[in-house]
Design a protein around this motif. Sequence first.
Motif, PDB file in Angstrom:
ATOM      1  N   GLU B   6       0.830  -1.206   0.000  1.00 43.60           N
ATOM      2  CA  GLU B   6       0.000   0.000   0.000  1.00 43.60           C
ATOM      3  C   GLU B   6       0.861   1.251   0.000  1.00 43.60           C
ATOM      4  O   GLU B   6       0.576   2.228  -0.702  1.00 43.60           O
ATOM      5  N   MET B   7       1.920   1.220   0.801  1.00 46.37           N
ATOM      6  CA  MET B   7       2.829   2.371   0.852  1.00 46.37           C
ATOM      7  C   MET B   7       3.435   2.629  -0.519  1.00 46.37           C
ATOM      8  O   MET B   7       3.542   3.758  -0.976  1.00 46.37           O
ATOM      9  N   LEU B   8       3.851   1.539  -1.170  1.00 46.71           N
ATOM     10  CA  LEU B   8       4.494   1.669  -2.472  1.00 46.71           C
ATOM     11  C   LEU B   8       3.527   2.291  -3.472  1.00 46.71           C
ATOM     12  O   LEU B   8       3.880   3.220  -4.205  1.00 46.71           O
ATOM     13  N   ILE B   9       2.284   1.783  -3.476  1.00 39.30           N
ATOM     14  CA  ILE B   9       1.310   2.314  -4.430  1.00 39.30           C
ATOM     15  C   ILE B   9       1.031   3.786  -4.144  1.00 39.30           C
ATOM     16  O   ILE B   9       1.043   4.628  -5.051  1.00 39.30           O
ATOM     17  N   ALA B  10       0.824   4.091  -2.857  1.00 35.87           N
ATOM     18  CA  ALA B  10       0.566   5.499  -2.502  1.00 35.87           C
ATOM     19  C   ALA B  10       1.726   6.375  -2.941  1.00 35.87           C
ATOM     20  O   ALA B  10       1.543   7.482  -3.456  1.00 35.87           O
ATOM     21  N   GLY B  11       2.950   5.865  -2.745  1.00 39.95           N
ATOM     22  CA  GLY B  11       4.125   6.624  -3.147  1.00 39.95           C
ATOM     23  C   GLY B  11       4.180   6.832  -4.649  1.00 39.95           C
ATOM     24  O   GLY B  11       4.506   7.909  -5.134  1.00 39.95           O
ATOM     25  N   LEU B  12       3.841   5.768  -5.395  1.00 43.00           N
ATOM     26  CA  LEU B  12       3.875   5.883  -6.850  1.00 43.00           C
ATOM     27  C   LEU B  12       2.840   6.893  -7.346  1.00 43.00           C
ATOM     28  O   LEU B  12       3.101   7.659  -8.276  1.00 43.00           O
ATOM     29  N   ILE B  13       1.673   6.897  -6.695  1.00 40.39           N
ATOM     30  CA  ILE B  13       0.642   7.849  -7.114  1.00 40.39           C
ATOM     31  C   ILE B  13       1.123   9.279  -6.867  1.00 40.39           C
ATOM     32  O   ILE B  13       1.026  10.145  -7.729  1.00 40.39           O
ATOM     33  N   ARG B  14       1.676   9.486  -5.672  1.00 44.42           N
ATOM     34  CA  ARG B  14       2.218  10.810  -5.386  1.00 44.42           C
ATOM     35  C   ARG B  14       3.296  11.157  -6.407  1.00 44.42           C
ATOM     36  O   ARG B  14       3.404  12.270  -6.908  1.00 44.42           O
ATOM     37  N   GLY B  15       4.107  10.146  -6.737  1.00 46.51           N
ATOM     38  CA  GLY B  15       5.158  10.353  -7.712  1.00 46.51           C
ATOM     39  C   GLY B  15       4.607  10.759  -9.064  1.00 46.51           C
ATOM     40  O   GLY B  15       5.138  11.649  -9.735  1.00 46.51           O
ATOM     41  N   ALA B  16       3.493  10.132  -9.451  1.00 49.44           N
ATOM     42  CA  ALA B  16       2.883  10.472 -10.742  1.00 49.44           C
ATOM     43  C   ALA B  16       2.426  11.925 -10.740  1.00 49.44           C
ATOM     44  O   ALA B  16       2.524  12.624 -11.756  1.00 49.44           O
ATOM     45  N   ILE B  17       1.936  12.391  -9.586  1.00 48.10           N
ATOM     46  CA  ILE B  17       1.530  13.795  -9.484  1.00 48.10           C
ATOM     47  C   ILE B  17       2.736  14.709  -9.718  1.00 48.10           C
ATOM     48  O   ILE B  17       2.683  15.657 -10.502  1.00 48.10           O
ATOM     49  N   TYR B  18       3.843  14.371  -9.053  1.00 50.58           N
ATOM     50  CA  TYR B  18       5.051  15.187  -9.247  1.00 50.58           C
ATOM     51  C   TYR B  18       5.500  15.142 -10.702  1.00 50.58           C
ATOM     52  O   TYR B  18       5.879  16.161 -11.290  1.00 50.58           O
ATOM     53  N   SER B  19       5.454  13.935 -11.282  1.00 52.98           N
ATOM     54  CA  SER B  19       5.922  13.791 -12.666  1.00 52.98           C
ATOM     55  C   SER B  19       5.124  14.677 -13.603  1.00 52.98           C
ATOM     56  O   SER B  19       5.665  15.317 -14.495  1.00 52.98           O
ATOM     57  N   LEU B  20       3.804  14.687 -13.378  1.00 53.90           N
ATOM     58  CA  LEU B  20       2.924  15.419 -14.287  1.00 53.90           C
ATOM     59  C   LEU B  20       3.341  16.886 -14.363  1.00 53.90           C
ATOM     60  O   LEU B  20       3.329  17.487 -15.434  1.00 53.90           O
TER      61      LEU B  20
END
Lengths: 373, 312, 403
Positions: B6-20
């Motif tokens: 769950e942590m990894l997924i949450a982190g990846l989602i946050r990461g996608a926000i930064y990437s965008l």
Amino acid sequence: MSKALWKSLCLAVVICLAAAGLASAQETIKIGVAGAHTGDLANYGLPTIKAAELVAKSVNDAGGLLGKKVEIVAQDDQCNPAQATSAANKLISDHVVVVIGHICSGATKAALPIYKSANIPVMSPSATATTLTQSGDYPNFFRTISYDAIQGKVSAEFAMDKLGLKKLAVIHDKGEYGKGYAEFAKATIEKSGKAKVVLFEGITPGEPDYETILLKVKQVGADGIIFGGYHPEASKLVMGMVKRKMKLPFISDDGVNGEDILKIAGADAEGIYASGPEDYSNNPIYKAAVEAHKKAYGSEPGMFFGQAYAAAQAYTNAIAKAGSTDYAAVTKALRDNLVETSVGKIKFDDKGDAIGVGFSIYQVQKGKWTMVK
Amino acid sequence: MEFYLEMLIAGLIRGAIYSLIALGYTMVYGIIELINFAHGEIYMIGAFTGLVVAGLLGASGLPTLGILVIALVAGMVFCAGYGVTMEKVAYKPLRKASRLSPLISAIGMSIFLQNYVLLAQTSDFVPFPRLIPEFKFLEPISHLLGSSDLVILVVSSLVMVGLTLFIRLTRLGKAMRATAQNQKMAMLLGIDVNQVISLTFMIGSALAAIGGVLIASHSGQINFYIGFLAGLKAFTAAVLGGIGSIPGAMLGGLVLGVAENLPIILSAFFADIGLNIDIPNDYKDAVAFCLLILILIFRPSGLLGRPAIKKV
Amino acid sequence: MRELSRGLLASLWMVVLTAPLLVVRVNTTDKVVTWRWGNMLWMAIGSLLLFLAWRWAMARRGGDVQAADQDSWFDKLLARIGQGPLRLPVILGLVLVALVLPLFVSMYEMDIYARALIYVGLGLGLNIVVGMAGLLNLGYAAFFAVGSYTYALLNHHYALDFWLALPLGGLFAALFGVILALPVLRLRGDYLAIVTLGFGEIVRLVLQNWDSFSFGPSGIANIARPTLFGREFGVQDSAIFIYYIALALVAVVIFVTKRFQDSRVGRALLALREDEIACEAMGIDKTGVKVMAFALGASFAGVFGVVFAAKQAFINPDSFTFIESAMILSIVVLGGMGSIVGVAIAAIILQLMPEYFRFMADYRMLIFGAALVLMMLFRPEGLVRAKREHYTVKDLSPQTEDK
């Protein structure tokens, strides 16, 4: 820029200054308003100016104060301590007699010694740091909001005694207000021995969501969350909780208690608790003030509007009662006379805290804040 | 174990926000080597434009998905306009000046735009309607991956791929690469450098608008200051991935998103193996920056950046 | 006429562009839309006037912003003062004005002038790193914070005197400068910038979160004001006293910078900025020189941090945010990188401008942002172009020395 342009600019500035000078040549009673009016915290500071202006208008319409008009002088400090001292000095050189503000506790602390040396009372609608009044260092300081220590205690006791929670996660926004509240809640819980603080962590305001801290709350097995901070972060937390299907009681402070979180989080906010000043949303003065605000500015008032309105009322009342703008007389009048304000009937104790601004716990029920205690 | 996932997924989602947000950032940087501090503000303006559109169409009875598309398009069009105007007014006259002059101009622009929105709209946090509808098929795992998370992940990957292809394959992309390598040479070869740079700003700003509308819909609220933190994080992500590199911006964002949660992950890990070491989440941003410094010390040009060649 | 039609076009463009945010205000919860067409009219008129003013200014400058810049009246004035016999009288005059200023101005002005002087010091410190060494540092406020907290904490715990804290603050900040410099100097350009930005944020976050050390976000209050041989001052007098302290320190810092610029290390620094590889070939100790620049720049910030803490009597992490670093950087760039006079002028302008814009209330930061852009457009090389010392060979005998 060319010379001609400079000249015309200078001329414009001179005219403006001259106009300002003419305006102030008439005898007025000046009330200073200081706080964050630009920058990231402007949303906490701007409503205070509007509240003060509305009170000034109603006083002036009723014939003024001591036979003079009331004038509002606003100065921006961006909640930055260095700018706060400049704003304070500026207000003093503008000959204000009393000051409403500052908004942030840090800026207030930086500015208070300056006001103290100039014998000017200061009344904040929002600075809740316990030491501002309880340390006794600032006899010229008053506030129309209660302070962190009391709120933290009330919330923690509610969580343990009424809700019967045993393992609490305490989260704060790392700001002075939120962290102060959270620390007092934590201390109360630890002292009572009735429950345990299983998590005490800070979050950074302004992030898109707070999913991961919620995961940690889940991981440590907390059965309730106490949050110290303001509504933008609180609404993201409760929205995250609904998304993650975490059905925990969420208890917060009066930075959260208000219409904003209901608008932002909508149905997700159902069931959350927040401490807040004794109910003033039904107070007729407050209601009238909100109506006046809508009429004058075409929008709902913002943060700390009620407290700021009360501060302006307390001042105008005290000046009227004292019959002068003298420091000793005004502060004495503030301490001696009960006054009907937008946050209820209040006067101030020796330390500067408002008597009559108590705390109760509210819960969102059917989309409305309802008192539960 | 589920916790870590769950942590990894949450982190990846946050990461996608930064990437965008970082994608537009890095693209502008890649072409004219300007750290455009006002990029975060364009992102914020995109979010506000989206809000205005949503507010205007709210009563029209259109489905939310339709409103979202219109809001996205309107946001992109207007932000492209802001981007081009900003470039014309604040950066173009400084193209021949030293590298730091446009940087200061950008800081000034950022302060200006923030206060413009503060005065034109409001200082308060305003609710942003949830324009991304709940997807039925995500119901069983909605606690792991909400529909807005999915949309953000998909859109940022699409944008990355699209942008890469655009720059690799199209004529304009070729012109951009040429301009990035050597402006004078590009001009000699008949490329209208001014037009290419304007176009870069248009695309970069339109991308910021996509981020603005989607992320605002994800977090449910906006105010005039949201661009600051977003811009700072996106800048960090872009540098981490190797500034100027488009896949780098994506990777940098994802790494940053996951790395930020190291305090929580490590604390849980230590608890699992019986050690009583707690790293408070308070230091989340500090940990992210420490990691950034470490990575840059060992890879001075970022994860996917090409090392600068010293010409003697 | 052509100008006018182009102006109308530009104004139309701005009107359309700003229409959504300026005209419409929505409330999505109550589904209320407010239309404010008046704003559109203001925007149209305003942008037309601005455009015409801009074109007019351009026309006077011969079309190009920077082209006509070479010999503006400002440059001529500076050149005349800088070289001619007027140099000494002007400097003495300025010093005299600065010395007698407290007699004529209010407490408020004393406060902002003292703050402006602190920023002159900060600007000069960062000038060594950015202007002279060409290393972009976005986390300079961290060193400022180190100085401030050094005094605040030592004073809080051990009642340390201001005068003892002054060198200590500089020393600690210099130490931090070295700690930061050693690992990161390998990086170039924007990578260095982001790492220094990260460093600045880390320092601020530690100050904000490590309660038992720094008292967290509530900060440290009641910091002792400076004393003069044991004599204490009231709030009013100490504002004036701090002004004089800041003034004296600025003088010292200018002197040190001047000496440093002309020293062996300083010249090596300038050379490194231009061409690192050539310098290495010449046998210059690249790392040593850069670390020295970082440490010296940081120590200035530390010293003025102590003054700042003493002036405020209260500090918390809010005073050391990234915005603060950006502001100091703006001072250096606007002043003209490497130029001492320019940095001093820019610091005073950038610190006093928002204060003198106070009568515009909510608009002051808007105008400040626009002014920053405009100043960059009109003087992209900074207010004062840094002059390089010219070394001429006087006679050609074998023992020639430079200078």
